[in-house]
Design a protein around this motif. Structure first.
Motif, mmCIF file in Angstrom:
data_model
loop_
_atom_site.group_PDB
_atom_site.id
_atom_site.type_symbol
_atom_site.label_atom_id
_atom_site.label_comp_id
_atom_site.label_asym_id
_atom_site.label_seq_id
_atom_site.Cartn_x
_atom_site.Cartn_y
_atom_site.Cartn_z
ATOM 1 N N ARG A 162 -21.903 112.604 -19.444
ATOM 2 C CA ARG A 162 -22.121 112.305 -18.026
ATOM 3 C C ARG A 162 -22.656 110.882 -17.902
ATOM 4 O O ARG A 162 -23.469 110.433 -18.717
ATOM 5 N N GLU A 163 -22.209 110.199 -16.861
ATOM 6 C CA GLU A 163 -22.739 108.861 -16.613
ATOM 7 C C GLU A 163 -24.136 108.965 -16.015
ATOM 8 O O GLU A 163 -24.371 109.726 -15.079
ATOM 9 N N ARG A 164 -25.064 108.199 -16.590
ATOM 10 C CA ARG A 164 -26.438 108.169 -16.099
ATOM 11 C C ARG A 164 -26.787 106.735 -15.737
ATOM 12 O O ARG A 164 -26.327 105.782 -16.383
ATOM 13 N N TYR A 165 -27.589 106.578 -14.699
ATOM 14 C CA TYR A 165 -28.053 105.263 -14.275
ATOM 15 C C TYR A 165 -29.489 105.104 -14.747
ATOM 16 O O TYR A 165 -30.330 105.971 -14.508
ATOM 17 N N VAL A 166 -29.770 104.001 -15.423
ATOM 18 C CA VAL A 166 -31.006 103.845 -16.178
ATOM 19 C C VAL A 166 -31.786 102.621 -15.728
ATOM 20 O O VAL A 166 -31.208 101.555 -15.475
ATOM 21 N N VAL A 167 -33.112 102.771 -15.640
ATOM 22 C CA VAL A 167 -34.014 101.629 -15.478
ATOM 23 C C VAL A 167 -35.014 101.691 -16.629
ATOM 24 O O VAL A 167 -35.478 102.762 -16.999
ATOM 25 N N ASP A 168 -35.324 100.562 -17.214
ATOM 26 C CA ASP A 168 -36.334 100.496 -18.263
ATOM 27 C C ASP A 168 -36.875 99.074 -18.335
ATOM 28 O O ASP A 168 -36.480 98.202 -17.553
ATOM 29 N N ASP A 169 -37.782 98.834 -19.270
ATOM 30 C CA ASP A 169 -38.402 97.515 -19.372
ATOM 31 C C ASP A 169 -37.370 96.426 -19.618
ATOM 32 O O ASP A 169 -37.475 95.318 -19.113
ATOM 33 N N ASP A 170 -36.350 96.721 -20.420
ATOM 34 C CA ASP A 170 -35.370 95.696 -20.749
ATOM 35 C C ASP A 170 -34.497 95.353 -19.550
ATOM 36 O O ASP A 170 -34.090 94.210 -19.370
ATOM 37 N N VAL A 171 -34.201 96.358 -18.720
ATOM 38 C CA VAL A 171 -33.420 96.095 -17.513
ATOM 39 C C VAL A 171 -34.175 95.134 -16.599
ATOM 40 O O VAL A 171 -33.610 94.198 -16.045
ATOM 41 N N LEU A 172 -35.476 95.355 -16.453
ATOM 42 C CA LEU A 172 -36.279 94.469 -15.612
ATOM 43 C C LEU A 172 -36.315 93.056 -16.197
ATOM 44 O O LEU A 172 -36.220 92.068 -15.463
ATOM 45 N N TYR A 173 -36.416 92.964 -17.515
ATOM 46 C CA TYR A 173 -36.410 91.655 -18.173
ATOM 47 C C TYR A 173 -35.089 90.926 -17.907
ATOM 48 O O TYR A 173 -35.080 89.746 -17.544
ATOM 49 N N GLN A 174 -33.989 91.637 -18.095
ATOM 50 C CA GLN A 174 -32.680 91.021 -17.871
ATOM 51 C C GLN A 174 -32.513 90.591 -16.419
ATOM 52 O O GLN A 174 -31.903 89.553 -16.125
ATOM 53 N N SER A 175 -33.056 91.384 -15.495
ATOM 54 C CA SER A 175 -32.989 91.028 -14.088
ATOM 55 C C SER A 175 -33.762 89.745 -13.807
ATOM 56 O O SER A 175 -33.312 88.874 -13.054
ATOM 57 N N MET A 176 -34.950 89.624 -14.420
ATOM 58 C CA MET A 176 -35.758 88.414 -14.247
ATOM 59 C C MET A 176 -35.040 87.190 -14.809
ATOM 60 O O MET A 176 -35.070 86.113 -14.222
ATOM 61 N N MET A 177 -34.385 87.363 -15.937
ATOM 62 C CA MET A 177 -33.650 86.249 -16.543
ATOM 63 C C MET A 177 -32.469 85.835 -15.664
ATOM 64 O O MET A 177 -32.184 84.648 -15.518
ATOM 65 N N ALA A 178 -31.808 86.813 -15.063
ATOM 66 C CA ALA A 178 -30.704 86.499 -14.155
ATOM 67 C C ALA A 178 -31.216 85.745 -12.940
ATOM 68 O O ALA A 178 -30.577 84.795 -12.455
ATOM 69 N N SER A 179 -32.393 86.150 -12.443
ATOM 70 C CA SER A 179 -33.003 85.451 -11.311
ATOM 71 C C SER A 179 -33.342 84.013 -11.685
ATOM 72 O O SER A 179 -33.133 83.083 -10.893
ATOM 73 N N ALA A 180 -33.843 83.827 -12.903
ATOM 74 C CA ALA A 180 -34.190 82.481 -13.367
ATOM 75 C C ALA A 180 -32.942 81.606 -13.467
ATOM 76 O O ALA A 180 -32.965 80.425 -13.106
ATOM 77 N N ARG A 181 -31.850 82.193 -13.943
ATOM 78 C CA ARG A 181 -30.594 81.422 -14.050
ATOM 79 C C ARG A 181 -30.089 81.016 -12.668
ATOM 80 O O ARG A 181 -29.610 79.888 -12.474
ATOM 81 N N ALA A 182 -30.186 81.944 -11.711
ATOM 82 C CA ALA A 182 -29.748 81.630 -10.349
ATOM 83 C C ALA A 182 -30.609 80.530 -9.745
ATOM 84 O O ALA A 182 -30.117 79.629 -9.058
#
Length: 244
Positions: A162-182
């Protein structure tokens, strides 16, 4: 009365306190309420800059009426663990979602993200999300697609495929890095304008200042995110090792 539901007069006092620039704790003392009650009331009704007593009161009455009419949740939806107060959890999710909305997320997207963050597992299937939020699968699909595109959640398959949608510490880190790139990209575009508008001109100087400011901020975000990730992951690892 203290401990009971907020009255319309209470909400008017909250609105007056916000207009006067009072802190939540000070407003709470004036009403004889916990600070958390005032914080939750304000955040779920537009935040400190958009709070209106009349709208907040009507919204609360509407939510109360809706809960009385709402059918029991989907039997497949996980029940509240650890003896938690289900109503308190739902109210907190609304507050959390409101914060996400104030940062720019659409309402349903914010609700999905808040719902994921407040699960112990940190992951839910689309059907579990639909049952938890009492919304259609189509609404969940649209929200998760957007969140995944922004790097705020990730998708994985469990042992039952089954497909599951996940949030964890690494997802938040990657999101912050994407924000920094933008943010860094904004600086690069601003610096390009310096050449177009002509070095030394007022407009070029303005863009150069923007570019410098943005570059500093984006670099700071990356540095802080890397440091936080390293420190927090190290502490978790150390704690785990010490308990074995």
């Amino acid at each position: 009365m203290p401990g009971g539901r907020l009255t319309q007069q209470d909400r008017q006092q909250i609105a007056l306190g916000l207009a006067d620039g009072l802190a939540y704790a000070e407003i709470a003392r004036g009403l004889g309420r916990p600070t958390s009650t005032i914080t939750r009331e304000v955040m779920r009704n537009g935040g400190p800059t958009a709070y209106r007593a009349d709208l907040a009161h009507r919204a609360t009455e509407h939510r109360t009426h809706r809960r009385r009419k709402t059918a029991p949740r989907n039997p497949g939806t996980p029940s509240e663990a650890h003896g938690r107060d289900a109503e308190a959890v739902r109210e907190y999710e609304e507050v959390f979602a409101t914060v996400f909305m104030q940062s720019g997320l659409p309402k349903m997207t914010a609700r999905v993200l808040a719902g994921l963050y407040t699960t112990d597992a940190g992951s839910l299937t689309a059907s579990e999300l639909a049952g938890r939020l009492q919304v259609s699968p189509a609404s969940v699909s649209k929200a998760t697609t957007f969140l995944e595109s922004q790097g705020l959640i990730r998708r994985e398959r469990d042992e039952r495929r089954r497909e599951r949608y996940v949030v964890d510490d690494d997802v938040l880190y990657q999101s912050m890095m994407a924000s920094a790139r933008a943010t860094a990209h904004l600086g690069e575009v601003a610096r390009q304008g310096v050449g177009v508008l002509g070095p030394g001109t007022p407009a070029a100087a303005r863009l150069e200042n923007i570019a410098r400011f943005v570059a500093f901020v984006s670099e700071s975000i990356v540095r802080a995110a890397d440091q936080a990730r390293e420190i927090l992951h190290t502490r978790v690892g150390t704690t785990s090792d010490s308990t074995t």
